[in-house]
Design a protein around this motif. Structure first.
Motif, PDB file in Angstrom:
ATOM      1  N   GLU A  70     -69.831  27.820 -95.374  1.00 48.29           N
ATOM      2  CA  GLU A  70     -69.192  26.577 -95.790  1.00 48.29           C
ATOM      3  C   GLU A  70     -70.171  25.511 -96.270  1.00 48.29           C
ATOM      4  O   GLU A  70     -69.752  24.511 -96.850  1.00 48.29           O
ATOM      5  N   SER A  71     -71.475  25.709 -96.028  1.00 53.54           N
ATOM      6  CA  SER A  71     -72.459  24.694 -96.397  1.00 53.54           C
ATOM      7  C   SER A  71     -73.631  25.343 -97.124  1.00 53.54           C
ATOM      8  O   SER A  71     -74.018  26.473 -96.809  1.00 53.54           O
ATOM      9  N   TYR A 122     -67.141  26.425-105.120  1.00 56.77           N
ATOM     10  CA  TYR A 122     -66.847  25.029-104.799  1.00 56.77           C
ATOM     11  C   TYR A 122     -66.105  24.411-105.985  1.00 56.77           C
ATOM     12  O   TYR A 122     -66.190  24.917-107.112  1.00 56.77           O
ATOM     13  N   LEU A 176     -60.300  26.493 -98.651  1.00 56.88           N
ATOM     14  CA  LEU A 176     -60.849  25.704 -97.545  1.00 56.88           C
ATOM     15  C   LEU A 176     -61.273  24.349 -98.088  1.00 56.88           C
ATOM     16  O   LEU A 176     -61.891  24.274 -99.152  1.00 56.88           O
ATOM     17  N   GLY A 204     -65.884  22.261 -97.358  1.00 63.46           N
ATOM     18  CA  GLY A 204     -67.185  22.669 -97.876  1.00 63.46           C
ATOM     19  C   GLY A 204     -68.181  21.515 -97.914  1.00 63.46           C
ATOM     20  O   GLY A 204     -67.807  20.353 -98.044  1.00 63.46           O
TER      21      GLY A 204
END
Length: 194
Positions: free
Chosen positions: A71-72, A105, A138, A141
């Motif tokens: 997520e990062s 993203y 999601l 992010g």
């Protein structure tokens, strides 16, 4: 059951619908096969088979368990997110279907609470008989800043009452994203001997 006379016993026809092929498609041939049973069934001929050419088989919708998603990430100038697809669910026994995942993203800029969308694709000998799993989204992010350390080039000269003039610089740690350039202004301040 038409055709049976008197008190003879003959069970109603048993129907066996049979498609010529199990693959997804329209205009497929369906054949209905009849059989009869009962004490007096041997005295009768089974009804003529029924055929239709308007059959259709639609793709089976597949589902999938949650992906393993990073997520990062540190800013790299792209929207790509690291992801591993979950477990594919709903494939019929014996069918060959595999799944792949690609995540992005919503943009490549530094920030939080960014949307990441996971897109699925399927392949294999039997993939055409299935519908791809629904995309996974999601909204948590994160893209963090990319750290750089820049140092000014050294300079030396015989004292003349003016500041050092070397305005060059270089990156001592970290790196730029491919295709990016940096620009800094180095101003000399040392005027005295030292």
């Amino acid at each position: 059951f038409r055709g049976v006379t008197g008190v003879q016993t003959c069970a109603l026809p048993i129907c066996f619908p049979v498609t010529i092929t199990r693959l997804v498609g329209i205009g497929k041939k369906i054949t209905v096969l009849y059989s009869i049973s009962g004490d007096d069934a041997d005295n009768y001929a089974a009804p003529v088979n029924f055929e239709s050419t308007s059959g259709g088989i639609s793709a089976k919708q597949l589902t999938i368990s949650a992906p393993i998603l990073t997520e990062s990430k540190i800013y790299d100038g792209t929207t790509t997110a690291a992801v591993t697809a979950g477990t594919l669910l709903g494939v019929e026994t014996g069918d060959m279907v595999t799944v792949s995942a690609f995540a992005t993203y919503d943009d490549e800029l530094v920030g939080t609470d960014k949307r990441i969308t996971v897109l699925y694709s399927i392949s294999g000998d039997d993939a055409d008989n299935y519908a791809v799993p629904v995309n996974f989204v999601l909204n948590a992010g994160v893209i963090t800043t990319r750290e750089l350390t820049i140092i000014a080039d050294s300079d030396s000269k015989v004292y003349d009452g003016t500041a050092l003039r070397d305005t060059g610089s270089s990156i001592s740690s970290g790196s730029l994203v491919n295709g990016h350039i940096y620009s800094v202004t180095v101003t000399g301040s040392q005027t005295n001997v030292g």
